[in-house]
Write a protein that holds these residues in place. Sequence first.
Motif: not given
Length: 875
Positions: A534-548
């Motif tokens: 939602f904050h347009l940080e798609i790379r950060n979202a991919i890192k969070i999903l990988t960490k999860g």
Amino acid sequence: MKVDVAWSPTEINRFITIGTDVQLYEVEDVTERNVKPPGISISENTFANVISTSSEHQYLKCYSWYPKFDHPFLLALGLANGRVVLESLDPMGSRDADLAGREFVPKQNRACNCVAWNTVDPNIIVSGLEKYRGDNCIYVWDVSRSAYSSSGIDVVTNYDRRSVFPLDASNTGKPLLELGTSESIQSVRWFRNNPKLFACGMNLKHLRLYDTRDGSKHHESTSTTTKAVYNLCVDPEVEHRMASSVDNLLVLWDVRNFEKPVATVNQSKPVLKLSWSPTRSGLLAVLCKDSPTINLFDIQSPAGSDEVEPAVVERNLQPYPSNSIMSFAWHPSHENRMMTISQNNELLDYIIFDRITLNWSPTSEIVWTFGRKVLQSLDSRDEFYDRLNDISVKMRKRACQGYGLTMSKLWLNCELADDPGLHGVWMWLDLVKSVAEADTKKKSSHRQQHAKYEGVHSVICGDNGNDNQSENKKVQWIGINTTECNITKYTSDERERALQLCGWSGDDPNTFVQFLDRLELDGQYTRAATIAVFHLEIRNAIKILTKGALSKNYKGTLDLHTVAMGLAGYTTERTALWREVSNSLKATLTDPYLRAMFAFLTVEDANYEEILNDKNIAVQDRLAFACYYLNDKKISDFLEQLRKQMTETGNLDGVLLTGLTNDGLSLIQRYVDTTGDVQTASLIVLHTLPSLVWKDPRAQAWVYSYRSLLDTWKLWKPRAMFDVNWFSKNSSATKPTQQVFVSCNFCRRSVSNYFQFKNLSTGQRFNQAPVISSNRKINCCPSCRKPLPRCALCLCHMGTPSGLHWQRQIDTGPDRKKLTDFSNWLTWCQTCRHGGHSGHILEWFKHHNECPVTGCMCKCMSLDATAKLESEMSC
């Protein structure tokens, strides 16, 4: 004789049926048996088998069962010729050999209407006969002393010295007593605990009491005139109470006042049988002719008064669906158990389901009874309460854990609440507190004024409902090589403040990173990734999903590696295959945040309804998303619609939207009406102080109810903690007055300055308030002027300037100061009541344990709790 049934008075598993013959049954309980036993099924769990039969007496008129254990199979049978025969139903034929077969013959032959054993002295039996001119109708026999055999030869037995009747040893063939000359008798009953007294219904017009006292030649009788002479029975629990009947009329009697009946009850049909319950006091069973029901009358006598007519509560039992009942019998020891026999000779072992007495204590302990037996007791420790989901149990548990009183970090109350529905309101309170602290540092007085109760709706739409103008701008994705700027974002000071209330921290990058890190620590990886998108940080979202995907803290079932791989293929081209496939497969995702993520990535024409209307997404996230991507008109409509929805359902997450305004109080009131949780409602008001919310009648009702609950549960410490926080934060609240004070021995009024001058702060004018010196001692009572007690050491009258000291101030009004000269305070022993000035007493007890008063042997110091604690610590 009519068909009848009776339980054995000594054997709990045996009963008889009487008709053309007498049959003895034995009852077997088959609750734990898998094989059906032989015999007659008389209930779901019991079977009856015939173990003995007697068919020798064809002219049977009445009967009575031997009341003691030494002859459990012996019956006294009254015949149509007036004789009383002792019959044994012993299958072995040996236990009753000494008494079985004996006959007791009257002088003249006529029908024997009733026969009864004496319940205290089982050797005595009374028989009642029809009328015969010149002969008596009442015969009292001693079965152990004399009797007639069937052959007519006298049989003399040993004299029983335990008999309660005067026996003549020379008279071996006659009854002990003969009463009622030229009269008839319809019913007779011995009193259960009185071996000398029995009652009779006689001549179709009298009820009489006969007292067979020792050594008396004339036996006194008390009588009353009534036609109710049939089915006479005595209450075994209350022996001054009797019942009798005639035709359709049931009559209750009190032998202490035998002139008139206590109560009369009309029945629809002629009364066939009356019987008092042997296990329940005042419970009378009534059977009417050709009736399918048994009427139970609960005679409830008023406590402490015998002159008031007792209340009669009626119940109807219907053991058989359609058949009429011929007879019934109470079980002698099993409460509410009854044997019935129907018109077609069907036996039924019937259990009466009594009215259950239920008691529910304030500490959630449930106790219910079945007659005199306690069935079960449950409290909050039982698993039953977990299924009930009782809010009172939850509130009491939370109060013991200090719920709502954690003042420094309010979000910790989410863990104590153990309810997901309360997480939102405590996070909102914590955020409001943090925003208020930030505003204080910025010295923003306007923000500080409303920080305690404002919500997103009041911030965005304003207090008067006017929309605030916001700026829009095109934004780009962060970390993606694209030139398209088709996403519109709206900003304003009000939206920035609303984002802070929602926890998204606005555009501050540091606090936003901390926010995502906290979500990751809580295992909410999909929520953190979605908010990053939602904050347009798609790379950060991919890192969070990988960490999860690599974390053991993740509690979901989806493969986050696959989701991250799908997210990595995102493209802004509307005709790309990725967008088409993602749009078709997002509905199959079970996680609401992942659905919202792909709905945002595949949105057309800025239509975010799918995200905003998903109730599985937290309210604060939907509100924050609306603050980012909805224009002023759409966000106003969305907030108003959501506010109405939250208020109607009583969802406390809506407090973030309404704040502690009138709408917020209506929402909380709806929540209280739905759940009964006045605890959370009161704590919300507590943590929004100081404000004017507490003056609302609804808020005062919540607080009053919660404080009363704490008092009821005897949770004095949580109640005290609540009051301390309430009055310390709410300066305008009325504080309770002082309730403990030192009183004068003569007038019983307070000797304190505080009570003497406390009205100066409210009622008197400031310039009229007298100036009280801080050195002034009061050695006498301010009311009666009697001297105060003397100090046990200095022998001076005790007096102290301690208490509240008032000084007149011209500008600010009276100034109240507390005088703290502890050495002059009054103190005394709670056991011997001797004492003195505190300084003197402390000095004395540094070297002594006993009381300083001469002759007093009290060990005052050893009784002091503080002294005990210090001695234990020193040891």
